[in-house]
Enzyme design. Structure first.
Site, short mmCIF file in Angstrom:
data_model
loop_
_atom_site.label_atom_id
_atom_site.label_comp_id
_atom_site.label_asym_id
_atom_site.label_seq_id
_atom_site.Cartn_x
_atom_site.Cartn_y
_atom_site.Cartn_z
N LYS A 1 60.67 -15.50 -14.59
CA LYS A 1 61.13 -14.49 -13.65
C LYS A 1 59.94 -13.75 -13.05
O LYS A 1 58.96 -13.45 -13.73
CB LYS A 1 62.06 -13.50 -14.35
CG LYS A 1 63.38 -14.11 -14.79
CD LYS A 1 64.18 -14.63 -13.61
CE LYS A 1 65.51 -15.21 -14.05
NZ LYS A 1 66.31 -15.73 -12.93
N ASP B 1 61.04 -17.42 -10.15
CA ASP B 1 62.35 -17.04 -9.62
C ASP B 1 62.38 -15.53 -9.42
O ASP B 1 62.31 -14.77 -10.39
CB ASP B 1 63.44 -17.48 -10.59
CG ASP B 1 64.85 -17.17 -10.11
OD1 ASP B 1 65.00 -16.67 -8.98
OD2 ASP B 1 65.80 -17.42 -10.88
N ASP C 1 75.55 -24.02 -7.83
CA ASP C 1 76.10 -23.84 -9.16
C ASP C 1 77.49 -24.47 -9.16
O ASP C 1 78.39 -24.01 -8.47
CB ASP C 1 76.19 -22.36 -9.54
CG ASP C 1 76.52 -22.15 -11.00
OD1 ASP C 1 77.58 -22.68 -11.44
OD2 ASP C 1 75.75 -21.50 -11.71
N HIS D 1 71.96 -25.08 -10.23
CA HIS D 1 71.82 -23.86 -11.02
C HIS D 1 72.82 -23.93 -12.16
O HIS D 1 73.99 -24.30 -11.95
CB HIS D 1 72.09 -22.64 -10.14
CG HIS D 1 72.14 -21.34 -10.88
ND1 HIS D 1 73.32 -20.78 -11.32
CD2 HIS D 1 71.15 -20.49 -11.25
CE1 HIS D 1 73.06 -19.63 -11.93
NE2 HIS D 1 71.76 -19.43 -11.90
N GLU E 1 61.79 -19.75 -6.26
CA GLU E 1 63.25 -19.67 -6.16
C GLU E 1 63.71 -18.30 -5.71
O GLU E 1 63.23 -17.28 -6.19
CB GLU E 1 63.85 -20.00 -7.53
CG GLU E 1 65.36 -20.00 -7.57
CD GLU E 1 65.89 -20.53 -8.90
OE1 GLU E 1 66.99 -20.11 -9.30
OE2 GLU E 1 65.19 -21.34 -9.55
N GLU F 1 72.00 -20.80 -5.15
CA GLU F 1 72.96 -20.43 -6.19
C GLU F 1 73.97 -19.41 -5.68
O GLU F 1 75.04 -19.25 -6.28
CB GLU F 1 72.26 -19.91 -7.43
CG GLU F 1 71.62 -18.54 -7.28
CD GLU F 1 70.94 -18.06 -8.56
OE1 GLU F 1 71.52 -17.20 -9.24
OE2 GLU F 1 69.85 -18.55 -8.85
N GLU G 1 68.58 -27.47 -15.14
CA GLU G 1 68.25 -26.17 -15.71
C GLU G 1 68.81 -26.06 -17.13
O GLU G 1 69.97 -26.38 -17.39
CB GLU G 1 68.82 -25.05 -14.84
CG GLU G 1 68.44 -23.67 -15.34
CD GLU G 1 68.73 -22.58 -14.33
OE1 GLU G 1 68.15 -21.49 -14.48
OE2 GLU G 1 69.51 -22.82 -13.39
#
Length: 383
Positions: free
Chosen positions: A166, A194, A269, A296, A220, A246, A329
């Protein structure tokens, strides 16, 4: 053959330690799952991504239109759900309700026909899939950079060939954390970042250029998902591939994302964007634009199994003698629901997950865990 019943459950796991990303803090994991039973006694399980109680309400709203339908007619049922929600829910949470039911129907169909779902989707394109570890969230650790580097090293020691971290605290902190994580895992592990749309365009360009020397595999959600033109401009200002999607819904949302040249990698997703039925259509759309697709995945083993069967079936572009890596993922954050709800024979070995031929989506549900985590609340916390 008919659908006999559709039941939905809200499951909740309180975390031992809260963690956060650029937008929110998590103190629990909460999810809505659905059980579809046929009059033959076969059962399929699905999952929706997003606020659990709202998804549950959506499933309950759709149920009267679906009970009595032939569960093998998945596209027909999908269209019934889509048309019933089209006037007021073309995007968002009711699509997650559709997704949950659709995933359950694919699991159910596989069990009825005694075949793995990837075969029903069109066949196996690969025998194993490479997972990337998702973790490295923000905690209240005073030495966050050291903690992130240590966590990343643990994943690399476990054999993961790629890790996603992150970013989104601040540009300066992000740069330092990326430097420390790259130093901990060495040059041979793919590293993704991300931001969860933490930055504006100017900031995203600055961060992207600053971390380019650390060989970032993709950046991301650098920007708000509303800003397609800014995504397109960002792609011209950095050598790092841009990933997103996502927050997109249905093939129509991905048509906008791809036609605007916003991303290099799309990330639908499956439990939010329309289920496996719609994910197949989105994959075809991605192939038209030559975009990579890495779904995702965030939730229980139900969501992960659906993604596994999807990735097993998709074509990785471009076609060539030696196929490029197809990533999936693999969330590594604390989640009792993921660890206890389902049992599967999928095995992680040498940095890859081997596909097995178990019917349906390849898992069984642990009824004891279902009872342990099941709650009945009308309010919802975003998780």
């Amino acid at each position: 053959m008919k659908i006999k019943s559709i039941e939905s459950f809200i499951l909740c796991d309180k975390l031992k330690e809260s963690f956060s990303f650029s937008q929110w803090e998590y103190s629990e994991r909460r999810i809505c799952i659905v059980k579809v039973t046929s009059d033959t006694g076969h059962v399929g399980w699905g999952e929706g991504y997003g606020p659990a109680s709202i998804i549950k309400a959506g499933i309950e709203n759709l149920t009267p239109f679906l009970v009595g339908q032939n569960p093998l007619h998945i596209e027909t049922i999908w269209n019934i759900m889509y048309r019933r929600t089209l006037d007021y829910a073309r995007r968002g949470i009711l699509v997650s309700a559709i997704s949950a039911i659709d995933v359950a129907l694919w699991d159910l169909k596989g069990k009825i026909m005694e075949q793995p779902v990837y075969l029903l989707l069109g066949g196996k394109k690969r025998d194993s899939i490479v997972p990337y570890a998702t973790g490295l969230y923000f905690t209240k650790n005073k030495d966050l950079g050291d903690a992130l580097a240590k966590e990343a090293k643990e994943y690399s020691d476990l054999g993961y060939k790629a890790i996603k971290m992150k970013v989104g605290l601040s540009i300066e902190e992000d740069i330092e954390h990326v430097r420390m994580v790259r130093g901990a895992i060495g040059p041979d592990i793919d590293l993704m970042i991300d931001a969860n749309h933490a930055y504006n365009l100017r900031e995203a360009i600055k961060l992207a250029r600053a971390v380019e020397p650390y060989n970032i595999y993709w950046f991301e959600e650098p920007l708000s998902p509303e800003y397609y033109e800014q995504y397109s401009e960002l792609r011209t200002k950095t050598t790092i591939p841009i990933a997103g999607g996502e927050c997109e819904y249905l093939r129509y949302g991905f048509q906008t994302l791809l036609s605007s040249k916003s991303v290099d990698i799309i990330q639908p997703d499956i439990c939010a964007t329309g289920g496996l039925t719609e994910a197949k259509r989105i994959a075809t759309l991605a192939s038209v634009y030559g975009a990579e697709i890495v779904p995702h995945t965030w939730g229980t083993g139900i969501a992960f199994s659906a993604a596994m069967h999807f990735v097993t079936n998709i074509d990785c572009l471009p076609g060539r003698l030696k196929e490029p890596i197809c990533y999936i993922e693999h969330d590594r954050t604390e989640n009792g629901l993921r660890e206890e709800l389902t049992n599967s024979r999928m095995a992680y070995e040498n940095g890859a997950i081997k596909i097995d031929d178990t019917v349906g989506l390849g898992f069984t549900v642990n009824e004891d865990a279902l009872e342990k985590y099941k709650i009945d609340k009308t309010h919802e916390l975003w998780t």
